[in-house]
Design an enzyme around this catalytic site. Structure first.
Site, PDB file in Angstrom:
ATOM      1  N   LYS A 108      -4.330  43.339  47.786  1.00 55.27           N
ATOM      2  CA  LYS A 108      -3.734  44.665  47.593  1.00 55.27           C
ATOM      3  C   LYS A 108      -2.221  44.703  47.701  1.00 55.27           C
ATOM      4  CE  LYS A 108      -7.566  47.343  49.424  1.00 55.27           C
ATOM      5  NZ  LYS A 108      -7.941  48.078  50.632  1.00 55.27           N
ATOM      6  N   GLY A 128      -1.561  38.148  61.105  1.00 52.50           N
ATOM      7  CA  GLY A 128      -0.909  39.454  61.137  1.00 52.50           C
ATOM      8  C   GLY A 128       0.489  39.381  61.728  1.00 52.50           C
ATOM      9  N   GLY A 149      -3.498  34.832  57.007  1.00 55.40           N
ATOM     10  CA  GLY A 149      -4.899  34.421  56.970  1.00 55.40           C
ATOM     11  C   GLY A 149      -5.398  33.608  55.795  1.00 55.40           C
TER      12      GLY A 149
HETATM   13  P1  AMP Z   1      -5.245  39.354  51.513  1.00 56.11           P
HETATM   14  O1  AMP Z   1      -6.041  39.392  52.784  1.00 56.11           O
HETATM   15  O2  AMP Z   1      -4.620  40.637  51.119  1.00 56.11           O
HETATM   16  O3  AMP Z   1      -4.291  38.188  51.472  1.00 56.11           O
HETATM   17  O4  AMP Z   1      -6.319  39.129  50.359  1.00 56.11           O
HETATM   18  C1  AMP Z   1      -7.121  38.010  50.296  1.00 56.11           C
HETATM   19  C2  AMP Z   1      -8.297  38.328  49.429  1.00 56.11           C
HETATM   20  O5  AMP Z   1      -7.854  38.698  48.139  1.00 56.11           O
HETATM   21  C3  AMP Z   1      -9.228  37.141  49.236  1.00 56.11           C
HETATM   22  O6  AMP Z   1     -10.436  37.422  49.854  1.00 56.11           O
HETATM   23  C4  AMP Z   1      -9.380  37.036  47.729  1.00 56.11           C
HETATM   24  O7  AMP Z   1     -10.709  36.836  47.309  1.00 56.11           O
HETATM   25  C5  AMP Z   1      -8.892  38.377  47.230  1.00 56.11           C
HETATM   26  N1  AMP Z   1      -8.385  38.310  45.858  1.00 56.11           N
HETATM   27  C6  AMP Z   1      -7.497  37.445  45.366  1.00 56.11           C
HETATM   28  N2  AMP Z   1      -7.329  37.644  44.047  1.00 56.11           N
HETATM   29  C7  AMP Z   1      -8.127  38.666  43.697  1.00 56.11           C
HETATM   30  C8  AMP Z   1      -8.382  39.323  42.468  1.00 56.11           C
HETATM   31  N3  AMP Z   1      -7.782  38.957  41.342  1.00 56.11           N
HETATM   32  N4  AMP Z   1      -9.275  40.343  42.490  1.00 56.11           N
HETATM   33  C9  AMP Z   1      -9.885  40.704  43.625  1.00 56.11           C
HETATM   34  N5  AMP Z   1      -9.678  40.127  44.815  1.00 56.11           N
HETATM   35  C10 AMP Z   1      -8.806  39.108  44.853  1.00 56.11           C
END
Ligand code: AMP
Length: 396
Positions: A199, A378, A355
């Site tokens: 996100k 975090g 993470g």
């Molecule tokens: P974050 O904790 O914000 O770093 O997000 C990590 C998560 O983002 C992981 O579990 C990934 O599977 C997910 N992620 C990465 N690329 C995508 C994508 N194109 N669409 C959906 N989820 C994603």
């Protein structure tokens, strides 16, 4: 030499806040002891000086006070093996037993206290609770970078009960802070930040802060599609945060004004559903057909990003390039891990923090080929958002 290294702990009882929040399986076996192993050099230095050690940590998120599942007693055996000495255990982190056991510790001995979060006062940052903990040791050592962004009793509030010469960071904390500082304030240019993950909303502050420092920002993962959509692209069913379209536009125009180059993935691996057995195809990232979603960066993006990374002298990586948990969508994250490792071999300083990118470099076997892998998810993120972490401020 740092304050910790200069201190002689002979005859002193060091109360160390560690991060032993390790994952356990249903039989209470530790499935990943990285955080425990990280702190061993700090403990050993104190013991070899002739001091004794009292360890305090949280484990999990106990809601209802003492719970078998979250007891730190499950860690005693493994910790004893790692240290090569028998570790004693107190069934409570404060109270008579803890006081007695701490008081009778002899040179070279180690005591582990029960889970701090069995008391609500810990997370509330209760002063009285912090003072009770502080009485157990002569010196306070904070070695828990993973909780440094929390103003809890044992991570921040407790520091005030020790004089400045008797409170300090341990080796884990020093290593984390030194490498983060090197990236943020001493970075050799070009400095590339690779930001991925799900996100945009989670990463706005870090991108804003990096706009002040980085020369290049690579954006991958699910968050890239909010940027494409904001520019009028078609992203099919890809993850988009509708309420962040303006933010994405603003970030791009700020980058433009500051001369920071934002790199988005020109193509994507697309899938007809969010599943390991999805049908897969490829597409430009701004013309993804309806019914399809981008789940990884494509091969052109891998090539472009690799070139930018190879050209960098400082690299910060936070967040995966795709859904790397599924085989079909891990190529992009692997390619970026490889590029970061190669750039490091050619003299760049690289820090992987936060993470999921840490999980990815471990999973793909690149952890030993980057300069530094942060243990604090975090906390590292907040550090790069430019915030002063309470755990660091209190000791300083
Ligand atoms: P974050 O904790 O914000 O770093 O997000 C990590 C998560 O983002 C992981 O579990 C990934 O599977 C997910 N992620 C990465 N690329 C995508 C994508 N194109 N669409 C959906 N989820 C994603």
């Amino acid at each position: 030499m740092s304050k910790f290294q200069e201190t002689n702990f002979r005859g002193k009882k060091a109360l160390i806040r560690v991060d032993f929040n390790v994952p356990l399986d249903e039989n209470y076996n530790i499935t990943d002891d990285t955080r425990m192993r990280a702190t061993i050099p700090t403990i050993k230095k104190i013991l070899s000086d002739g001091g004794s050690v009292i360890l305090m940590s949280h484990l999990g998120r106990p809601k209802e006070g003492p719970t078998e599942k979250y007891s730190l007693k499950h860690l005693v055996k493994h910790l004893s093996e790692l240290l090569g000495t028998d570790v004693q255990f107190a069934n409570d982190c404060i109270g008579e037993e803890a006081v007695q056991k701490a008081a009778s510790l002899k040179e070279g001995q180690v005591l582990l206290l029960e889970n701090l979060r069995f008391y609500k006062q810990e997370e509330k940052g209760d002063k009285e609770f912090a003072e009770k903990l502080s009485k157990l040791g002569d010196v306070y050592v904070n070695d828990a970078f993973g909780t440094a962004h929390r103003a809890h009793a044992s991570t921040a509030v407790i520091a005030q009960f020790f004089s400045p010469e008797n409170r300090m960071f341990g080796l884990v904390m020093e290593g984390e802070v030194a490498s983060a500082e090197k990236v943020l304030h001493g970075s050799e240019k070009p400095f590339t930040a690779i930001i991925g993950g799900a996100k945009v909303s989670d990463k706005i502050l870090i991108i804003e802060n990096l706009l002040e420092r980085a020369t290049d920002i690579i954006i991958g993962g699910g968050m890239a599609y909010t940027f494409f959509k904001a520019m009028g692209g078609q992203v099919g069913n890809s993850l988009v945060e509708q309420d962040r379209l303006e933010t994405a536009k603003e970030l791009m125009s700020k980058a433009d004004a500051k001369g920071v180059c934002i790199h988005l993935p020109s193509d994507s691996v697309i899938a007809d559903k969010f599943a390991a057995d999805a049908d897969v195809s490829s597409s430009l990232s701004n013309t993804i057909p309806d019914g399809w979603m981008g789940l990884d960066i494509g091969s052109m993006a891998c090539d472009t990003f690799t070139k930018v990374i190879h050209n960098s002298k400082t690299i910060l990586w936070n967040g995966p390039m795709g859904v790397f948990e599924m085989d079909k969508f891990q190529h992009g994250t692997k390619a970026i891990a490889k590029a970061v490792a190669e750039a490091t071999e050619n003299g760049a300083f690289s820090l992987v923090g936060g993470g999921d990118s840490v999980a990815a470099v471990n999973q793909f076997g690149f952890a030993d080929r980057v300069s530094y892998v942060s243990t604090g998810g975090g906390a590292m993120l907040e550090y790069f958002e430019g915030k002063e972490l309470p755990g660091i401020a209190a000791v300083k």
